[in-house]
Enzyme design. Structure first.
Site, PDB file in Angstrom:
ATOM      1  N   ASP A 108       0.810  -1.224   0.000  1.00  0.00           N
ATOM      2  CA  ASP A 108       0.000   0.000   0.000  1.00  0.00           C
ATOM      3  C   ASP A 108       0.841   1.272   0.000  1.00  0.00           C
ATOM      4  OD1 ASP A 108      -2.089  -1.762   0.238  1.00  0.00           O
ATOM      5  OD2 ASP A 108      -2.981  -0.806   2.004  1.00  0.00           O
ATOM      6  N   HIS A 253       3.535  -2.433   3.191  1.00  0.00           N
ATOM      7  CA  HIS A 253       3.576  -1.075   2.641  1.00  0.00           C
ATOM      8  C   HIS A 253       4.902  -0.833   1.930  1.00  0.00           C
ATOM      9  CE1 HIS A 253       0.504  -0.896   5.790  1.00  0.00           C
ATOM     10  NE2 HIS A 253      -0.014   0.133   5.141  1.00  0.00           N
TER      11      HIS A 253
END
Length: 285
Positions: A108, A253
C-alpha cells in the site's frame, strides 16, 4: 345463344381476377406491416471482403464515453470493451480462497522511489506477482515507477488520491478521491484498476457503492504485518510465516514512512513461503 353462353365465362374470369387482386392486396398490406418497425434489411458483406474489413474497423474505432465504459453492465450482446460491474458489497473481501494453495502479497501507499524498486527486485528474482494499492498523489509524482510495476505484470489497484479517512468524507469527496485515482491509473498504464482498498481499512456504505460504480472490488487483508509501525524485520517475517494459509492476503507497505524493514522482510519470507509449497498469485477478474 353464343352471346348468352359467353356470359358465365366472363363472370368466372372476373371472379378469378377479383380473388387474385384481393390476395395480392392482402399480401402487400401484411408485408408492409412486418417491415414497419425497422429499416430495410441490407445483406452483410461476405466475410473477409474489403467491405467487411472496413465495416469492422469503423465499429472498432467508434469512441466510447468513459461513463458508458465504466457504468454499463456487460450482457451477451454488449459491445466489446465493456465489463460487468461488481456487486455493491457490505464488507470487503478479507481472503481469496478460490486461489487454492496460493497467497496474495499486497503493498500500500506507493509508489515510492525509495522502497518500491527494492520490492520489485525481490518479486522479480522469484518471478512472482503482487498487488500494489497506489495513491493518486504518489502516481502523479512517480508515473514511470507505476509503469514499471505494471510492466512487471503486477496488479495496480486504487488506494484513493490522498489517503484520507474515508468515513469522514462526503460522498462527493469520496467519489473524487477514488475516481480521480482510477482515471490517472488508466492514463498512465492504459487500463483502469479493478480493485480498491480504503485507507486504514476504514470503509463505509458510500465507498462500497462508488467503488462498484467505478468497476472495482473492495479487498482488505487477512494478515496485517504491522510494518507501518516499524516493529522490526523479524516480527514482520514471523507475522507472514505464522499466518500463512491458502487464500491469505498479506498487507505490507512500500511508502508512507520508513519501509526499509518491509523491503528486507520480503527478501526473507518470500523464499520461505515458496519452499513451504505456497504459490504467490494475484486474482483476475
Amino acid at each position: 345463344m353464343k352471346k348468352d353462353q359467353m356470359i358465365p365465362g366472363r363472370r368466372a374470369v372476373l371472379r378469378v381476377a377479383a380473388c387474385l387482386g384481393a390476395a395480392l392486396a392482402a399480401r402487400m398490406i401484411t408485408a408492409g406491416q412486418a417491415q414497419t418497425p425497422g429499416p430495410p434489411v441490407v445483406p452483410a458483406p461476405p466475410a473477409g471482403s474489403k467491405d467487411a474489413v472496413e465495416a469492422a474497423g469503423a465499429r472498432a474505432s467508434a469512441p466510447l464515453k468513459p461513463s458508458a465504459y465504466r457504468l454499463e453492465p456487460m450482457i451477451e450482446s454488449a459491445p466489446l470493451g465493456r465489463r460487468a460491474l461488481p456487486p455493491v458489497r457490505k464488507k470487503p473481501l478479507l481472503a481469496l480462497p478460490e486461489l487454492g494453495r496460493s497467497m496474495v502479497l499486497t503493498f500500500d501507499d506507493g509508489p515510492d522511489p525509495r522502497y518500491t524498486p527494492g520490492i520489485l527486485r525481490t518479486l522479480r528474482t522469484y518471478d512472482v506477482r503482487a498487488m500494489f494499492f497506489v495513491c493518486g498523489g504518489m502516481v502523479e509524482e512517480y508515473p514511470d515507477l507505476l509503469r514499471e510495476i505494471a510492466d512487471d505484470g503486477h496488479v495496480v489497484c486504487n488506494h484513493t488520491w490522498s489517503h484520507p479517512l474515508v468515513p469522514t468524507l462526503r460522498p462527493s469527496s469520496i467519489r473524487k478521491e477514488m475516481g480521480r485515482t482510477s482515471e490517472l491509473i488508466e492514463e498512465v498504464v492504459g487500463t483502469p484498476p479493478l480493485w480498491y482498498r480504503a485507507p486504514y481499512g476504514a470503509w463505509n456504505k458510500h465507498s462500497f457503492e462508488i467503488g462498484a460504480e467505478l468497476g472495482m472490488e473492495p479487498l482488505a487483508w487477512t494478515i496485517d504485518t504491522l510494518d507501518w509501525n516499524v516493529p522490526g524485520t523479524s516480527k514482520i517475517v514471523d507475522a507472514v510465516v505464522d499466518g500463512a494459509g491458502p487464500g491469505v492476503v498479506v498487507l505490507s507497505h512500500d511508502a508512507g514512512g520508513n519501509r526499509s524493514q518491509s523491503v528486507a522482510a520480503l527478501r526473507l519470507y518470500l523464499p520461505r513461503l515458496l519452499k513451504d509449497g505456497y504459490r504467490i498469485a494475484v486474482p483476475h477478474r
